[in-house]
Design a protein around this motif. Sequence first.
Motif, PDB file in Angstrom:
ATOM      1  N   GLN A 210      38.792  -6.783 -18.778  1.00  0.00           N
ATOM      2  CA  GLN A 210      37.738  -5.958 -18.997  1.00  0.00           C
ATOM      3  C   GLN A 210      36.655  -6.693 -20.086  1.00  0.00           C
ATOM      4  OE1 GLN A 210      37.059  -1.989 -19.256  1.00  0.00           O
ATOM      5  NE2 GLN A 210      37.435  -2.089 -17.154  1.00  0.00           N
ATOM      6  N   GLU A 211      37.650  -6.949 -21.314  1.00  0.00           N
ATOM      7  CA  GLU A 211      36.798  -7.603 -22.541  1.00  0.00           C
ATOM      8  C   GLU A 211      36.306  -9.057 -22.185  1.00  0.00           C
ATOM      9  OE1 GLU A 211      35.888  -5.834 -24.951  1.00  0.00           O
ATOM     10  OE2 GLU A 211      36.871  -4.065 -24.108  1.00  0.00           O
ATOM     11  N   GLU A 212      37.083  -9.633 -21.575  1.00  0.00           N
ATOM     12  CA  GLU A 212      36.571 -11.089 -21.380  1.00  0.00           C
ATOM     13  C   GLU A 212      35.633 -11.127 -20.367  1.00  0.00           C
ATOM     14  OE1 GLU A 212      40.134 -13.659 -20.473  1.00  0.00           O
ATOM     15  OE2 GLU A 212      41.056 -12.881 -22.486  1.00  0.00           O
ATOM     16  N   ILE A 213      35.717 -10.613 -19.322  1.00  0.00           N
ATOM     17  CA  ILE A 213      34.514 -10.492 -18.251  1.00  0.00           C
ATOM     18  C   ILE A 213      33.013  -9.979 -19.148  1.00  0.00           C
ATOM     19  CG2 ILE A 213      33.452  -9.372 -16.430  1.00  0.00           C
ATOM     20  CD1 ILE A 213      35.699  -9.776 -14.675  1.00  0.00           C
ATOM     21  N   ALA A 214      33.334  -8.944 -19.861  1.00  0.00           N
ATOM     22  CA  ALA A 214      32.094  -8.608 -20.558  1.00  0.00           C
ATOM     23  C   ALA A 214      31.465  -9.642 -21.424  1.00  0.00           C
ATOM     24  CB  ALA A 214      32.667  -7.420 -21.362  1.00  0.00           C
ATOM     25  N   ASP A 215      32.275 -10.368 -21.987  1.00  0.00           N
ATOM     26  CA  ASP A 215      31.945 -11.483 -23.093  1.00  0.00           C
ATOM     27  C   ASP A 215      31.282 -12.446 -22.185  1.00  0.00           C
ATOM     28  OD1 ASP A 215      32.925 -10.292 -25.214  1.00  0.00           O
ATOM     29  OD2 ASP A 215      34.874 -11.469 -25.427  1.00  0.00           O
ATOM     30  N   TYR A 216      32.105 -12.646 -20.999  1.00  0.00           N
ATOM     31  CA  TYR A 216      31.652 -13.878 -20.071  1.00  0.00           C
ATOM     32  C   TYR A 216      30.072 -13.350 -19.560  1.00  0.00           C
ATOM     33  CZ  TYR A 216      31.441 -16.728 -15.459  1.00  0.00           C
ATOM     34  OH  TYR A 216      31.075 -17.215 -14.458  1.00  0.00           O
ATOM     35  N   LEU A 217      30.025 -12.275 -19.116  1.00  0.00           N
ATOM     36  CA  LEU A 217      28.510 -11.800 -18.464  1.00  0.00           C
ATOM     37  C   LEU A 217      27.488 -11.705 -19.532  1.00  0.00           C
ATOM     38  CD1 LEU A 217      29.643  -9.134 -15.843  1.00  0.00           C
ATOM     39  CD2 LEU A 217      28.894 -11.465 -15.675  1.00  0.00           C
ATOM     40  N   GLU A 218      28.013 -11.262 -20.765  1.00  0.00           N
ATOM     41  CA  GLU A 218      26.807 -11.308 -21.719  1.00  0.00           C
ATOM     42  C   GLU A 218      26.552 -12.872 -22.381  1.00  0.00           C
ATOM     43  OE1 GLU A 218      27.668  -7.024 -24.119  1.00  0.00           O
ATOM     44  OE2 GLU A 218      28.743  -8.843 -25.039  1.00  0.00           O
ATOM     45  N   GLY A 219      27.379 -13.788 -22.136  1.00  0.00           N
ATOM     46  CA  GLY A 219      27.133 -14.966 -22.496  1.00  0.00           C
ATOM     47  C   GLY A 219      26.350 -15.717 -21.357  1.00  0.00           C
ATOM     48  N   LEU A 220      26.470 -15.164 -20.161  1.00  0.00           N
ATOM     49  CA  LEU A 220      25.373 -15.562 -19.174  1.00  0.00           C
ATOM     50  C   LEU A 220      24.229 -14.828 -18.979  1.00  0.00           C
ATOM     51  CD1 LEU A 220      27.764 -15.976 -16.090  1.00  0.00           C
ATOM     52  CD2 LEU A 220      26.926 -17.779 -17.475  1.00  0.00           C
ATOM     53  N   GLN A 221      24.069 -13.835 -19.973  1.00  0.00           N
ATOM     54  CA  GLN A 221      22.990 -12.955 -19.860  1.00  0.00           C
ATOM     55  C   GLN A 221      22.881 -12.177 -18.554  1.00  0.00           C
ATOM     56  OE1 GLN A 221      19.668 -15.010 -21.615  1.00  0.00           O
ATOM     57  NE2 GLN A 221      20.153 -14.169 -23.632  1.00  0.00           N
ATOM     58  N   ALA A 222      23.852 -12.044 -18.043  1.00  0.00           N
ATOM     59  CA  ALA A 222      23.924 -11.296 -16.675  1.00  0.00           C
ATOM     60  C   ALA A 222      24.413 -10.020 -16.668  1.00  0.00           C
ATOM     61  CB  ALA A 222      25.163 -11.973 -15.457  1.00  0.00           C
ATOM     62  N   GLY A 223      24.606  -9.268 -18.176  1.00  0.00           N
ATOM     63  CA  GLY A 223      25.101  -8.070 -18.130  1.00  0.00           C
ATOM     64  C   GLY A 223      25.252  -7.553 -19.716  1.00  0.00           C
ATOM     65  N   LEU A 224      25.354  -6.353 -19.634  1.00  0.00           N
ATOM     66  CA  LEU A 224      25.651  -5.859 -21.260  1.00  0.00           C
ATOM     67  C   LEU A 224      26.525  -4.762 -21.295  1.00  0.00           C
ATOM     68  CD1 LEU A 224      22.013  -5.792 -22.906  1.00  0.00           C
ATOM     69  CD2 LEU A 224      23.883  -7.076 -23.599  1.00  0.00           C
ATOM     70  N   ARG A 225      27.195  -4.742 -22.528  1.00  0.00           N
ATOM     71  CA  ARG A 225      28.347  -3.446 -22.630  1.00  0.00           C
ATOM     72  C   ARG A 225      27.100  -2.407 -22.761  1.00  0.00           C
ATOM     73  NH1 ARG A 225      31.368  -7.626 -25.119  1.00  0.00           N
ATOM     74  NH2 ARG A 225      33.528  -7.428 -24.824  1.00  0.00           N
ATOM     75  N   ALA A 226      27.677  -1.303 -22.058  1.00  0.00           N
ATOM     76  CA  ALA A 226      26.699   0.004 -22.001  1.00  0.00           C
ATOM     77  C   ALA A 226      27.546   1.180 -22.096  1.00  0.00           C
ATOM     78  CB  ALA A 226      25.734  -0.053 -20.949  1.00  0.00           C
ATOM     79  N   VAL A 227      26.791   2.250 -22.632  1.00  0.00           N
ATOM     80  CA  VAL A 227      27.665   3.624 -22.483  1.00  0.00           C
ATOM     81  C   VAL A 227      26.345   4.394 -21.477  1.00  0.00           C
ATOM     82  CG1 VAL A 227      27.886   5.516 -23.926  1.00  0.00           C
ATOM     83  CG2 VAL A 227      28.615   3.236 -24.674  1.00  0.00           C
ATOM     84  N   ASN A 228      27.245   5.007 -20.818  1.00  0.00           N
ATOM     85  CA  ASN A 228      26.431   6.099 -19.739  1.00  0.00           C
ATOM     86  C   ASN A 228      26.960   7.566 -20.268  1.00  0.00           C
ATOM     87  OD1 ASN A 228      24.488   6.031 -17.562  1.00  0.00           O
ATOM     88  ND2 ASN A 228      26.218   6.873 -16.252  1.00  0.00           N
ATOM     89  N   TYR A 229      25.684   8.328 -19.864  1.00  0.00           N
ATOM     90  CA  TYR A 229      26.161   9.887 -20.048  1.00  0.00           C
ATOM     91  C   TYR A 229      25.696  10.494 -18.597  1.00  0.00           C
ATOM     92  CZ  TYR A 229      26.372   8.777 -24.913  1.00  0.00           C
ATOM     93  OH  TYR A 229      26.822   8.102 -26.269  1.00  0.00           O
ATOM     94  N   ARG A 230      26.579  11.624 -18.423  1.00  0.00           N
ATOM     95  CA  ARG A 230      26.078  12.341 -17.455  1.00  0.00           C
ATOM     96  C   ARG A 230      25.067  13.200 -17.499  1.00  0.00           C
ATOM     97  NH1 ARG A 230      28.311  17.320 -15.344  1.00  0.00           N
ATOM     98  NH2 ARG A 230      27.998  17.564 -13.314  1.00  0.00           N
ATOM     99  N   LEU A 231      24.917  13.816 -18.950  1.00  0.00           N
ATOM    100  CA  LEU A 231      23.599  14.665 -19.565  1.00  0.00           C
ATOM    101  C   LEU A 231      22.370  13.865 -19.034  1.00  0.00           C
ATOM    102  CD1 LEU A 231      23.309  17.097 -21.178  1.00  0.00           C
ATOM    103  CD2 LEU A 231      23.274  15.635 -23.256  1.00  0.00           C
ATOM    104  N   ARG A 232      21.480  14.927 -18.696  1.00  0.00           N
ATOM    105  CA  ARG A 232      20.155  14.516 -18.352  1.00  0.00           C
ATOM    106  C   ARG A 232      19.298  15.212 -19.177  1.00  0.00           C
ATOM    107  NH1 ARG A 232      21.883  10.752 -17.232  1.00  0.00           N
ATOM    108  NH2 ARG A 232      22.287   9.744 -15.197  1.00  0.00           N
ATOM    109  N   ASP A 233      18.205  14.715 -19.227  1.00  0.00           N
ATOM    110  CA  ASP A 233      16.980  15.645 -20.225  1.00  0.00           C
ATOM    111  C   ASP A 233      16.859  17.061 -19.515  1.00  0.00           C
ATOM    112  OD1 ASP A 233      17.003  13.687 -22.304  1.00  0.00           O
ATOM    113  OD2 ASP A 233      15.237  12.703 -21.231  1.00  0.00           O
TER     114      ASP A 233
END
Length: 834
Positions: free
Chosen positions: A404-427
Amino acid sequence: MQERRYIPEEIEKKWQQFWEEEKTFQVTHEEPDRPKYYVLEMFPYPSGRIHMGHVRNYSIGDVVSRMKMMQGYNVLHPMGWDAFGMPAENAAIKNNTHPAHWTYQNIDYMRDELKRLGYSYDWSRELATCHPEYYQWEQLFFLKFFEKGLAYRKKAPVNWCPTCVTVLANEQVEAGQCWRCDSMVEKRELSQWFLRITDYAEELLKDLDKLSGGWPERVISMQKNWIGKSTGMEIDFPVQGLKEKITVFTTRHDTLFGATFMSLAPEHEMVPRLIRDNPEQEKISEFIARTTSQEHQERTAEDTEKEGIFTGSYCINPATGEKMPIFLANFVLAEYGTGAVMAVPAHDQRDLEFARKYNLPVRVVVKPLGMDEPLPDELDTAFVDPGLAVNSGQFNNKPTSQVQEEIADYLEGLQAGLRAVNYRLRDWNISRQRFWGAPIPVIYCQTCGIVPVPPGDLPVVLPQEAEMPRDGRSPLPDLESFVQVDCPECGQKARRETDTMDTFVESSWYFARFTAPRKNDDAFDPEAIKYWLPVDQYIGGIEHAILHLLYARFFVKALRDTGYWDLDEPFAHLLTQGMVLKDGAKMSKSKGNVVDPDEMIQRFGADTVRLYCLFASPPEKDLEWSDSAIEGSYRFLNRLWRLVHELSGVISPVGPCMAMEGTKLTPEENELRTAEHEAMRRATRDMLDRFQFNTAIAACMELLNTIGQRRQSLRESPNGPQVLSSALSTVLTVLAPITPHICEELWSHMGYRQSLAWSRWPEYDSRALVRQEVTVVIQVNGKLRSSMNVPVDMDQEELKSLCLEDEKVKKHIQDKNVVKVIIVPQKLVNIVVR
Ligand SMILES: [Zn+2]
Ligand SMILES: [Zn+2]
């Protein structure tokens, strides 16, 4: 001698009048030197009559309020009306009247009902949310929120209740149904006003920790689930032939190498471009129309058949570089995440079912620890647990948590993805297309666009002259006198917003307004806010676990950031009382099992109804109504009445738990005195600390029995009258918060001059508990160090802390750590220190 009969109606009226004239429960000012206590029950909707659920809720609050007063607190206990809402409108349509008329009539009726129950409300603070004096502040909050971007308007698919003729917030839809009328909710594309509660998602979640201990764990976990935080990555998948990317949110980026196709919500905004060159466009459009007309609940249910259609387009897996076909899938919803799911069939059950149905590749990328890699063709259940990475290039043979950590670093390095937090709550969608609510203070101008009403022009008052259309639509859009307005910016003709605010907006801040409800130059008085808030004890039903309680928490934070106060949370302690049931079911007209409080008060008096509600069950448990049990409560009060009257001339106002050291008591006197202090000890523990009113009442009942058994001989014995007087005073004092009218009456009959409401909660004398004492030896690390006499049934926690306070014991503990306390009940306490 003619016996004076117990006639509840007479004495209840008398004492209610007394409290009112004496302003017993009116809080006139903040007293910085005195501890404050703010107790509040969730205020009612003025539906017409109170029901047993109300009586139970308010009786619990009333005991707390009166108890705290007797403990010396400056107690605030207000009451008001959550007065906007649809039933008023529907009743007005039916009776051809104005909702205001119906509402104020109901308020008058229900106020009388509450007064007949003798609740200790400070009625001088009463408020109704449908008064412009109240909702003008809410309109001002809206303007401030709008300025900060916390209130915004957007076109979105929203929940539409066809029966209520209005939209609903997500929190107001339960299992696909309207919270109010149970109709199936539809999706509609509408321009609506939202409050940006999602800006506070993290804080709303984090601050739940502060509430732990003060709030029921169940409510805390319901809110946690509703906010629904997940941590993962946003990953971009470039689309072939388009200069666009599909972004997905996933918590399982460790399985990226196993992503073999892409599932999009049929509503996804990219769909028209993805199917542009597809000759099967018509079939796809059909699928979209069919799917989007289905209820969300139905689309996502576990047993619903997973269905989809190929768009003809492909995207690229950024890890493998392979082409992934893009499908539309019925179970993917546009509002959740990004409306796109990277499908990993080997490790997600829905994706696996989908892949099997449409013959899509399945690739295993995680193998269970210590087992062989499963064969993709033989897989019929997805493997969803952690394990070791396989078929994942440079990440092979590493545990998934590390991947999980290594792929996150890898993708961030490629600018193909970003670590993110998601919420179920909506406005929070606060627009309502109904009439009986606070108007949203906004004007639409052809030139200037959305123009907020200038604060000086507030309130935007709901017109009195409106006539309700029979179909439930709001009359506002057709009411020219309301709609037509000059634009505050350019002066040209413009139109007012005709949506009103969700009534949950009013209940999100009423508790704060109660601290200075008559202030007319601002929403709040900062001194009063500082002194009274947060609410110390809030009491209401579990049905508000998410709705009202989440909105109120959000509002407190949003108003804090608007400069109104430093407060983070509105309610320090929360009690969610159980329901009142009859024949095992919630009381309802349709089931024909309703017990009417008015009728019960008429038959037995308010004190009996209150006593019954508090005695039949602990507050947080459901209460099963029983006709014979309420008669039992009535008989108990009659017994108390007769006993006090029978002992007239014998008893005198000596005070509860009278001090009697040095007085030589006969064994029988001693026995009653011990029973009295024991009852006081239990009542103090159960009522003040635990809100277990039923066991405190039971203690009083036992004490009254003992008084009854001993009264004949004690009236003749040397100190008997005093012992009897003290014991009866104790019964009246403990019961005073529960059955205040009869207790006041008998208290004054005993010769007391001051109202029982102002009496102090007495302290029991542990030396008086001697009969039921045992000697407990105290060891430190197994060596005898001390001993003490304690009540036989002393609580283990209490015993433990008492032992740790013992001087001799302390000497042997000094600054060592207590690692364990072993208790052999009634014999020994061994304190293990290191
Ligand atoms: Zn509805
Ligand atoms: Zn304009």
